[in-house]
Every structure is written in C-alpha cells, then in structure tokens.
Design a protein around this motif. Structure first.
Motif, PDB file in Angstrom:
ATOM      1  N   LEU A 309       0.810  -1.215   0.000  1.00 44.64           N
ATOM      2  CA  LEU A 309       0.000   0.000   0.000  1.00 44.64           C
ATOM      3  C   LEU A 309       0.842   1.264   0.000  1.00 44.64           C
ATOM      4  N   LEU A 310       2.111   1.146   0.366  1.00 48.25           N
ATOM      5  CA  LEU A 310       2.967   2.328   0.452  1.00 48.25           C
ATOM      6  C   LEU A 310       3.956   2.331  -0.694  1.00 48.25           C
ATOM      7  N   ASP A 311       3.900   3.375  -1.498  1.00 49.28           N
ATOM      8  CA  ASP A 311       4.851   3.580  -2.587  1.00 49.28           C
ATOM      9  C   ASP A 311       6.273   3.572  -2.031  1.00 49.28           C
ATOM     10  N   MET A 312       7.171   2.835  -2.665  1.00 49.63           N
ATOM     11  CA  MET A 312       8.537   2.738  -2.166  1.00 49.63           C
ATOM     12  C   MET A 312       9.233   4.097  -2.149  1.00 49.63           C
ATOM     13  N   ASN A 313       8.868   5.001  -3.072  1.00 42.88           N
ATOM     14  CA  ASN A 313       9.448   6.346  -3.056  1.00 42.88           C
ATOM     15  C   ASN A 313       9.084   7.078  -1.778  1.00 42.88           C
ATOM     16  N   ILE A 314       7.827   6.931  -1.352  1.00 47.35           N
ATOM     17  CA  ILE A 314       7.400   7.560  -0.105  1.00 47.35           C
ATOM     18  C   ILE A 314       8.016   6.844   1.085  1.00 47.35           C
ATOM     19  N   ALA A 315       8.083   5.522   1.003  1.00 46.81           N
ATOM     20  CA  ALA A 315       8.664   4.751   2.101  1.00 46.81           C
ATOM     21  C   ALA A 315      10.099   5.180   2.367  1.00 46.81           C
ATOM     22  N   SER A 316      10.869   5.436   1.296  1.00 44.53           N
ATOM     23  CA  SER A 316      12.259   5.867   1.481  1.00 44.53           C
ATOM     24  C   SER A 316      12.320   7.251   2.116  1.00 44.53           C
ATOM     25  N   ASP A 317      11.355   8.135   1.761  1.00 41.67           N
ATOM     26  CA  ASP A 317      11.303   9.460   2.388  1.00 41.67           C
ATOM     27  C   ASP A 317      11.039   9.335   3.878  1.00 41.67           C
ATOM     28  N   TYR A 318      10.009   8.558   4.224  1.00 41.15           N
ATOM     29  CA  TYR A 318       9.637   8.436   5.629  1.00 41.15           C
ATOM     30  C   TYR A 318      10.646   7.600   6.414  1.00 41.15           C
ATOM     31  N   GLY A 319      11.405   6.763   5.705  1.00 39.23           N
ATOM     32  CA  GLY A 319      12.401   5.971   6.399  1.00 39.23           C
ATOM     33  C   GLY A 319      13.453   6.819   7.086  1.00 39.23           C
ATOM     34  N   LYS A 320      13.705   8.009   6.526  1.00 41.66           N
ATOM     35  CA  LYS A 320      14.682   8.913   7.123  1.00 41.66           C
ATOM     36  C   LYS A 320      14.165   9.536   8.416  1.00 41.66           C
ATOM     37  N   ILE A 321      12.859   9.510   8.593  1.00 36.46           N
ATOM     38  CA  ILE A 321      12.272  10.211   9.730  1.00 36.46           C
ATOM     39  C   ILE A 321      12.611   9.521  11.047  1.00 36.46           C
ATOM     40  N   GLY A 322      12.908   8.220  10.974  1.00 36.52           N
ATOM     41  CA  GLY A 322      13.283   7.528  12.195  1.00 36.52           C
ATOM     42  C   GLY A 322      14.462   8.188  12.888  1.00 36.52           C
ATOM     43  N   ARG A 323      15.349   8.787  12.105  1.00 37.48           N
ATOM     44  CA  ARG A 323      16.517   9.466  12.686  1.00 37.48           C
ATOM     45  C   ARG A 323      16.122  10.730  13.427  1.00 37.48           C
ATOM     46  N   LEU A 324      14.946  11.274  13.099  1.00 34.41           N
ATOM     47  CA  LEU A 324      14.522  12.494  13.778  1.00 34.41           C
ATOM     48  C   LEU A 324      14.223  12.251  15.254  1.00 34.41           C
ATOM     49  N   MET A 325      14.039  10.982  15.631  1.00 33.61           N
ATOM     50  CA  MET A 325      13.820  10.662  17.040  1.00 33.61           C
ATOM     51  C   MET A 325      14.999  11.103  17.901  1.00 33.61           C
ATOM     52  N   GLN A 326      16.168  11.255  17.288  1.00 31.03           N
ATOM     53  CA  GLN A 326      17.372  11.584  18.045  1.00 31.03           C
ATOM     54  C   GLN A 326      17.566  13.088  18.239  1.00 31.03           C
ATOM     55  N   ILE A 327      16.670  13.909  17.712  1.00 32.52           N
ATOM     56  CA  ILE A 327      16.840  15.356  17.792  1.00 32.52           C
ATOM     57  C   ILE A 327      16.722  15.837  19.237  1.00 32.52           C
ATOM     58  N   LYS A 328      17.754  16.467  19.724  1.00 30.43           N
ATOM     59  CA  LYS A 328      17.761  17.214  20.995  1.00 30.43           C
ATOM     60  C   LYS A 328      17.439  16.331  22.204  1.00 30.43           C
ATOM     61  N   SER A 329      16.216  15.775  22.267  1.00 28.17           N
ATOM     62  CA  SER A 329      15.760  15.039  23.457  1.00 28.17           C
ATOM     63  C   SER A 329      15.193  13.679  23.052  1.00 28.17           C
ATOM     64  N   PRO A 330      16.059  12.680  22.769  1.00 27.48           N
ATOM     65  CA  PRO A 330      15.583  11.387  22.255  1.00 27.48           C
ATOM     66  C   PRO A 330      14.549  10.703  23.152  1.00 27.48           C
ATOM     67  N   GLU A 331      14.781  10.675  24.471  1.00 29.80           N
ATOM     68  CA  GLU A 331      13.840   9.990  25.352  1.00 29.80           C
ATOM     69  C   GLU A 331      12.479  10.673  25.343  1.00 29.80           C
ATOM     70  N   GLN A 332      12.483  12.001  25.309  1.00 29.35           N
ATOM     71  CA  GLN A 332      11.231  12.747  25.232  1.00 29.35           C
ATOM     72  C   GLN A 332      10.501  12.423  23.929  1.00 29.35           C
ATOM     73  N   ASN A 333      11.234  12.368  22.825  1.00 24.01           N
ATOM     74  CA  ASN A 333      10.625  12.096  21.525  1.00 24.01           C
ATOM     75  C   ASN A 333      10.054  10.689  21.468  1.00 24.01           C
ATOM     76  N   ILE A 334      10.779   9.729  22.035  1.00 29.00           N
ATOM     77  CA  ILE A 334      10.300   8.347  22.060  1.00 29.00           C
ATOM     78  C   ILE A 334       9.038   8.252  22.910  1.00 29.00           C
ATOM     79  N   SER A 335       8.995   9.016  23.993  1.00 30.45           N
ATOM     80  CA  SER A 335       7.800   9.038  24.836  1.00 30.45           C
ATOM     81  C   SER A 335       6.585   9.541  24.062  1.00 30.45           C
ATOM     82  N   VAL A 336       6.797  10.564  23.227  1.00 31.58           N
ATOM     83  CA  VAL A 336       5.710  11.064  22.380  1.00 31.58           C
ATOM     84  C   VAL A 336       5.265   9.977  21.407  1.00 31.58           C
ATOM     85  N   LEU A 337       6.224   9.292  20.817  1.00 37.02           N
ATOM     86  CA  LEU A 337       5.904   8.211  19.885  1.00 37.02           C
ATOM     87  C   LEU A 337       5.063   7.135  20.564  1.00 37.02           C
ATOM     88  N   GLN A 338       5.420   6.760  21.780  1.00 34.21           N
ATOM     89  CA  GLN A 338       4.661   5.752  22.505  1.00 34.21           C
ATOM     90  C   GLN A 338       3.235   6.235  22.774  1.00 34.21           C
TER      91      GLN A 338
END
Length: 563
Positions: A309-338
């Motif tokens: 269901l997900l276009d691989m072009n979009i999947a590759s774009d969103y795949g980079k977003i996982g790294r955004l979890m590490q911005i400034k406050s990783p534990e805080q960001n992971i808490s938001v994700l949860q």
C-alpha cells in the motif's frame, strides 16, 4: 469517453496539460495567492503532496514567455475562464533545492552555489539577457551581483519560485545537527543567501513563492528575511495541495475503464490514504496525492490493487524520519511516539517556527510530526489542537518505527520469513500458534528490567506491525464497533483473499500478578468482550471470523482461547 493518463511522478504542468494526463484543477488558488497582502510567501506541506507541480503551475501561469501559450495550457481550468490581470507578466527565476549534497559543510556550500549559478544562467538564457554573472564569491554574493546587473526596465517584475527550500535542512537535521546549526546560524551562508534575496525585493523581485516540508529553518531565515508570510495553516489554502474526496472520485472515473472500476474503490482509498487536515479552522480532509496516483497506476496496470500500500518512493522518504527521534531530546521524543501509538492521538500547541537554539519541547516534536505528515489535526481546542494519525498507511509507518526501536533495544532480529509464515497460518489455517511464538521470542529478548511498565499496548504494536509486514490483511488497532473498541482486527483486503479474518483481545499481567486465578479472571473478561463485539453489525456479517483472547505475562503467553 477517452480515458486520461495517470500523471504519477510527473510534476511539469505543461507535460500534464499537453500529453493527455488528468489534471486535478488547483488553479483557483492562484487568486488567493495574488490577494494575499504579502507578496512573499512560504507554504509547507508533507512530502509527495504536489508541491513541485504547483510551483510548475505558477511558472507557466506567470511567465511572460508563455503568454502565447496561455489559452492552450489553461483553457480548461478555473483560472483560464477568469484569469487575473497579472498572468504572464513576470520574469520567472526558479530555484530547486532538492537533492543537494549534504555530506559535509563544504560540499553543501558548493552544491548550493552550483544550483544558484544554474538557475541564474537559465534565467539569462530564457530571457536573452547579456548581463555578466560574477561567480567568484559566495552564492549570496552571486545573487546580489545578479540583481545589481538587471536592466532597470525589469524592475518589480521578477517572480522568484523556490521549490524544496528546506530539503537540505531536513536531511542535516536527521544526521548532522552541528552542521545544521552552523548552516542556518546568523553567519550561516543560507541566511546570507536569503538576505541577498531580500535586497532583490527592494528593486526587481515582485513576488516570491517558496515551498518546503517543515518550518525548522524559518526562525533563522526570517530573522534576515522578515518580509515573508507563512500561509501554511491558512484555512483558505487547506485544499491547495493534496486531493479532496470529490477530486479522487473524478480521478477514478476519468482514468479507470468501466470493466475494472469499483464503486467501493473510493471508500478503500479513504481508509488507506485520507485524513489530512492542515488548518484547525478548515473542515475538508485530504488524500495524499502521490499515494493516490501510485495506487491507481498499479490498479490500472494490474487490474487489481497493489500488493504494497505504500509507494517505495514515499517509504524511502519516511524511512529517514526515524533518525529524527534523536533530535535534541531522544527519550522525550520516544515518549511522544509511545503516546501516539498507544492512543492514536495527542494534543499540542502547534509551533509556527522552530529555534533549535532553544529547548526542544514535546509540543515542538509533535508539531514536527504534523508538518511531516505523520500527525494531522483532529480538532481544535482553546490554545491547542488535537492531533491524530491520519490514516492506515501512516499508522503502519509508526508501527515500523516502534518495532525497529524495541528490537534494537532488545538486540533482536526480526525474521521476515517467519513473520510471513505466522500471518499465513492465521489466514489459511485459522490458527495463531506461530504468531504467539514470535511474540514470545521478542519478549524473551528483553531483560526483566524492561518489563517494568510493560503492558498489552506493546504486544498490540508488535502484532500490528507483523501483520502489516505480511500485506495479507487490512489491520485495525482499537477498531470501533457499536459496543466498544477491539484491540486488533485482521480484515481481508484485495488482492489477497485469506480464508479467515480475525479479531484479538489482548491482556497483559505483571509477573507477580499472574496467578492461575487472576489469569482465569482476565481470560473470562476477554471472552465476554469478544462475544459482545462479535454480535455488532460491523462484524456479524463477516464470514470465517476467528476470535482469540491472548493473555501475556513476562515473556510468555500464559493463556490462549479460541472463542
């Protein structure tokens, strides 16, 4: 009726209008942009939402060189029937800042300078100008020199179009935060570039339209470029990019032959790709345009839905977003994700401009997810907005993020073949032993310490992700029926035809509470819930519906009941 071609991957307005592609008419928004009090505009949307095509639309509408082509390009559009006085009255200066080299500070500086030079050379060629171009200095120096050399008769008549203004910044933000800060700082060369552009507005630049994904650089840029208006959340512009449901219906009717057309198709697309709302004061929700075109293109070529269901072009774009979890406050960001994954929604005060020199709050991170298209507006409330996951496909992206997070934490490798076999066992045999075993293996990889605070939502996320990985089912979490919310539902989706559908009620007990008596109590509670849910109109008509209660404690499934 002659069917139109599907313009998947095409962002050139002229190509679409001249070569038989369908065009979803967004030309009416040109009037809104012209009526906006500020002529210098920033407009943000998530990736693959039609930004480049809209920039191309503006290019052909306003380019003085395209005056003789106006009728051919715009005769069947809203703006063509009632054009504004400014059409075909500007010299277009176009910059595209996608795909810049971001491996180092020097490579980025060189890349921006080269892209600037290419745009200025093309401008000179397009309008047959003989002015000199000094390339000896920085990209900002080059821009300043260029504006100073323009002939006086062009004064006030240059329209600057900037596509993907922040693409490089989003790349840097995800893997090189120091270079990101250096680039957009007070002395950074990007800020100097925009200061040079601001100088141009004092003489030659009449209008500016810049697109991007997020406002992570706006705070720094607009400090030196404080003439621009960010209209991203203007309610009148909510539908400017992306497709409304009537527009999707038009796409389906005008591109698919009747022998493969299905009236239920739009409802399916709504479930997969709809749900985006970009202004708390707007009402119409939008489909991701690229995802819709990808689905229809596959549907037309295969005469059945795409396997993924997900276009691989979009999947590759969103795949980079996982790294955004590490911005400034990783534990805080992971808490938001949860929080997002467990409830599907959060509240936030939306950030209009980010300053990475200040504290990066939970609201900042939630806002970044909003701009990236991973959250969207649910409703408005005093001083805040409710945000939710927009649709099924994005829910799957979240689940992938979280599964990757917890498997790395547990040093556990997910065997995709075993996952496929486990879900196929559910689909073909109506059994879940292999799925339960996989969950136990993952839980066992965690230390006892990791079970503190562990509950059924983590098990639910893992099962959801495993099921979406297989692509056999449309998987629903917290599926609403008349009598409540089911933890997980596996529903058949085309082109696959599983022999069994399934619903799961999940329970989790702390190890100290997992007595035989307590396990029996929660099992009976789960059975009662499933029996009640299965009588609902939403489920009563589904054939071969398997109903399971799974009770987990520690790293074991301590009870399973096929209801």
């Amino acid at each position: 009726m002659v069917l139109k071609k599907i313009p998947y991957g095409i962002s050139n307005f002229r190509t679409i209008m001249e070569e038989g592609y369908i065009y979803v008419d967004k030309t009416r928004f040109i009037r809104i942009l012209e009526d906006n009090p500020a002529p210098y505009i920033f407009f943000l949307r998530p990736r693959r939402f039609g930004k480049s095509l809209f920039v191309s639309l503006l290019q052909y509408y306003y380019d003085i060189n395209e005056r003789d082509n106006f009728s051919r390009l715009f005769s069947d559009t809203d703006i063509g029937n009632n054009p504004t006085p400014k059409h075909n009255s500007y010299f277009i200066l176009y910059f595209n800042f996608s795909a810049l080299t971001t491996t180092s500070g020097d490579s980025l500086i060189t890349s921006v300078k080269l892209r600037t030079e290419q745009s200025l050379v093309e401008f000179k060629r397009q309008y047959d100008l003989t002015i000199p171009l000094d390339t000896s200095g920085s990209s900002a120096d080059m821009l300043t020199s260029f504006f100073s050399g323009l002939p006086s008769e062009m004064k006030g008549r240059v329209y600057v179009l900037i596509d993907e203004y922040d693409h490089f910044a989003n790349e840097l933000l995800s893997f090189n935060f120091d270079l990101f800060q250096e680039t957009i700082s007070r002395q950074g060369f990007i800020r100097k570039w925009y200061e040079a552009l601001k100088i141009g507005t004092q003489s030659f630049v009449g209008r500016i339209f810049a697109t991007g994904v997020s406002p992570v650089t706006l705070d720094s840029l607009t400090s030196g470029f404080n003439i621009a208006d960010n209209i991203t959340r203007l309610p009148a512009c909510n539908e400017m990019m992306g497709f409304t449901e009537p527009e999707v219906k038009e796409l389906v009717l005008e591109t698919l032959p009747h022998n493969i057309y299905s009236p239920e198709l739009v409802l399916t697309l709504r479930d997969y790709y709809n749900g985006y709302l970009f202004s708390e004061d707007a009402e119409t929700r939008l489909f991701n345009s690229d995802m819709i075109l990808y689905y229809l293109k596959s549907y037309l070529s295969r005469q059945k839905p795409p396997e993924k269901l997900l276009d691989m072009n979009i999947a590759s774009d969103y795949g980079k977003i996982g790294r955004l979890m590490q911005i400034k406050s990783p534990e805080q960001n992971i808490s938001v994700l949860q929080e997002v994954l467990s409830s599907g929604q959060v509240t936030s005060r939306l950030t209009d401009q980010f300053s990475m020199e200040k504290k990066f709050s939970e609201d900042d991170f939630k806002s970044l997810l909003f701009y990236l298209g991973l959250l969207t507006i649910r409703d408005n409330m005093p001083g805040r907005v409710g945000l939710q996951i927009p649709n099924y496909v994005i829910h799957g992206i979240y689940a992938d993020f979280f599964l990757d997070l917890i498997t790395r934490r547990a040093d556990y490798h997910v065997d995709t073949e075993s996952v496929s076999l486990a879900i196929e066992q559910v689909a073909r045999e109506g059994r879940c032993e292999k799925l339960v075993l996989l969950i136990e293996e993952l839980l066992h990889a965690f230390s006892n310490r990791d079970y503190i605070g562990f509950d059924e939502k983590y098990v639910k996320i893992v099962i959801f992700t495993y099921a979406t990985m297989s692509n056999l089912y449309l998987v629903k979490s917290e599926y609403e029926v008349s009598d409540g919310y089911i933890d997980l539902v596996f529903l058949a989706r085309e082109p696959w035809k599983p022999d069994y559908n399934a619903i799961f009620e999940l329970k989790y007990l702390k190890m100290k509470d997992a007595t035989k008596e307590r396990i029996g109590e929660v099992m009976e509670d789960g059975i009662r819930q499933l029996m009640q849910y299965s009588l609902s109109p939403e489920l009563s008509s589904i054939d071969n519906l398997k109903k399971w209660v799974l009770v987990f404690s520690g790293d074991k499934c301590v009870a399973v009941r096929d209801v």
